[in-house]
Write a protein that holds these residues in place. Structure first.
Motif, mmCIF file in Angstrom:
data_model
loop_
_atom_site.group_PDB
_atom_site.id
_atom_site.type_symbol
_atom_site.label_atom_id
_atom_site.label_comp_id
_atom_site.label_asym_id
_atom_site.label_seq_id
_atom_site.Cartn_x
_atom_site.Cartn_y
_atom_site.Cartn_z
ATOM 1 N N VAL A 130 0.844 -1.198 0.000
ATOM 2 C CA VAL A 130 0.000 0.000 0.000
ATOM 3 C C VAL A 130 0.877 1.244 0.000
ATOM 4 O O VAL A 130 1.849 1.324 0.753
ATOM 5 C CB VAL A 130 -0.923 0.011 1.244
ATOM 6 N N GLU A 131 0.522 2.211 -0.834
ATOM 7 C CA GLU A 131 1.202 3.498 -0.874
ATOM 8 C C GLU A 131 0.289 4.566 -0.288
ATOM 9 O O GLU A 131 -0.929 4.371 -0.213
ATOM 10 C CB GLU A 131 1.546 3.870 -2.318
ATOM 11 N N PRO A 132 0.836 5.727 0.090
ATOM 12 C CA PRO A 132 -0.030 6.825 0.526
ATOM 13 C C PRO A 132 -0.980 7.229 -0.604
ATOM 14 O O PRO A 132 -0.632 7.130 -1.786
ATOM 15 C CB PRO A 132 0.952 7.958 0.852
ATOM 16 N N VAL A 133 -2.160 7.705 -0.239
ATOM 17 C CA VAL A 133 -3.179 8.035 -1.234
ATOM 18 C C VAL A 133 -2.666 9.027 -2.279
ATOM 19 O O VAL A 133 -2.876 8.811 -3.481
ATOM 20 C CB VAL A 133 -4.471 8.540 -0.551
ATOM 21 N N PRO A 134 -1.976 10.121 -1.905
ATOM 22 C CA PRO A 134 -1.487 11.029 -2.950
ATOM 23 C C PRO A 134 -0.525 10.348 -3.933
ATOM 24 O O PRO A 134 -0.503 10.687 -5.120
ATOM 25 C CB PRO A 134 -0.769 12.137 -2.163
ATOM 26 N N VAL A 135 0.234 9.374 -3.468
ATOM 27 C CA VAL A 135 1.134 8.641 -4.355
ATOM 28 C C VAL A 135 0.326 7.759 -5.302
ATOM 29 O O VAL A 135 0.632 7.653 -6.497
ATOM 30 C CB VAL A 135 2.155 7.815 -3.541
ATOM 31 N N MET A 136 -0.725 7.137 -4.789
ATOM 32 C CA MET A 136 -1.598 6.328 -5.649
ATOM 33 C C MET A 136 -2.181 7.189 -6.769
ATOM 34 O O MET A 136 -2.183 6.788 -7.941
ATOM 35 C CB MET A 136 -2.751 5.732 -4.838
ATOM 36 N N LEU A 137 -2.687 8.364 -6.410
ATOM 37 C CA LEU A 137 -3.300 9.241 -7.408
ATOM 38 C C LEU A 137 -2.254 9.730 -8.411
ATOM 39 O O LEU A 137 -2.528 9.801 -9.610
ATOM 40 C CB LEU A 137 -3.997 10.414 -6.727
ATOM 41 N N SER A 138 -1.062 10.054 -7.915
ATOM 42 C CA SER A 138 0.018 10.486 -8.813
ATOM 43 C C SER A 138 0.409 9.364 -9.765
ATOM 44 O O SER A 138 0.697 9.607 -10.943
ATOM 45 C CB SER A 138 1.234 10.931 -8.003
ATOM 46 N N ARG A 139 0.418 8.149 -9.282
ATOM 47 C CA ARG A 139 0.753 7.003 -10.126
ATOM 48 C C ARG A 139 -0.291 6.839 -11.236
ATOM 49 O O ARG A 139 0.047 6.563 -12.387
ATOM 50 C CB ARG A 139 0.826 5.739 -9.264
#
Length: 197
Positions: A130-139
């Motif tokens: 699991v990554e932090p939510v902002p990292v998920m969105l950036s990905r």
């Protein structure tokens, strides 16, 4: 009472017995196109299938990213993001089907195995955890941009070859869907106060 099988237990043709564990050669190799009366030349269809398959592989990876992040997202915005990511995933899955069917309709072979798509994609693999939510969105935004850049180039080159059907799918489907989804994702990354201006 169990009845013994008749002496000749070979199933009659059409007798309802599934013919299991069949094997055979490929009937069409990936990267080839068969001739269809479409009014488009072999080279045009070959080029369109190559470009569409690349977009297809990337779109399959984007769909998988959306589902991964839909399951793993957390925090105060969980409900809204959970639902939005699932809606986006559904739209990407519809594009996967449209792209694959376009390749098939041109006489090609669509990328159908996720392992094959993983070999062709330009979308980087995320970590397993699991990554932090902002990292998920950036990905997700990065994956979208890769697809949008490639789809714009493919649409222009395919249109120049006279394949308006593939051009239309790339512009009306891939580009417009992707651009709208980028907007929704990017707005979630704006650092804005909630209660005070």
């Amino acid at each position: 009472m169990i009845h013994p099988a008749p002496a000749d237990s070979t199933p009659a043709p059409g007798g309802g017995q599934p013919l299991l564990h069949q094997k055979g050669p490929e009937t069409q190799r990936f990267g080839t196109v068969k001739q269809l009366p479409l009014g488009l030349g072999h080279d045009t269809r070959m080029y369109a299938c190559q470009r569409l398959n690349r977009v297809l592989a990337d779109t399959q990876m984007l769909h998988s990213l959306y589902k991964k992040h839909h399951w793993l997202v957390r925090g105060a915005t969980f409900h809204a993001l959970h639902q939005m990511l699932d809606r986006h995933a559904e739209a990407q899955l519809a594009l996967v089907d449209e792209l694959a069917e376009r390749v098939q309709s041109l006489g090609g072979v669509a990328v159908g195995d996720p392992r094959h798509a993983a070999e062709l994609t330009s979308v980087p693999r995320p970590p397993d955890g699991v990554e932090p939510v902002p990292v998920m969105l950036s990905r997700l935004l990065d994956a979208h941009e890769r697809i949008l850049v490639d789809a714009r180039d493919a649409a222009a080159r395919i249109a120049a070859e006279g394949d308006e059907g593939s051009n239309d799918l790339l512009v009306s489907g891939v580009l417009r869907t992707g651009e709208a989804q980028v907007w929704f994702l990017a707005e979630h990354l704006v650092d804005t106060p909630l209660v005070r201006a």
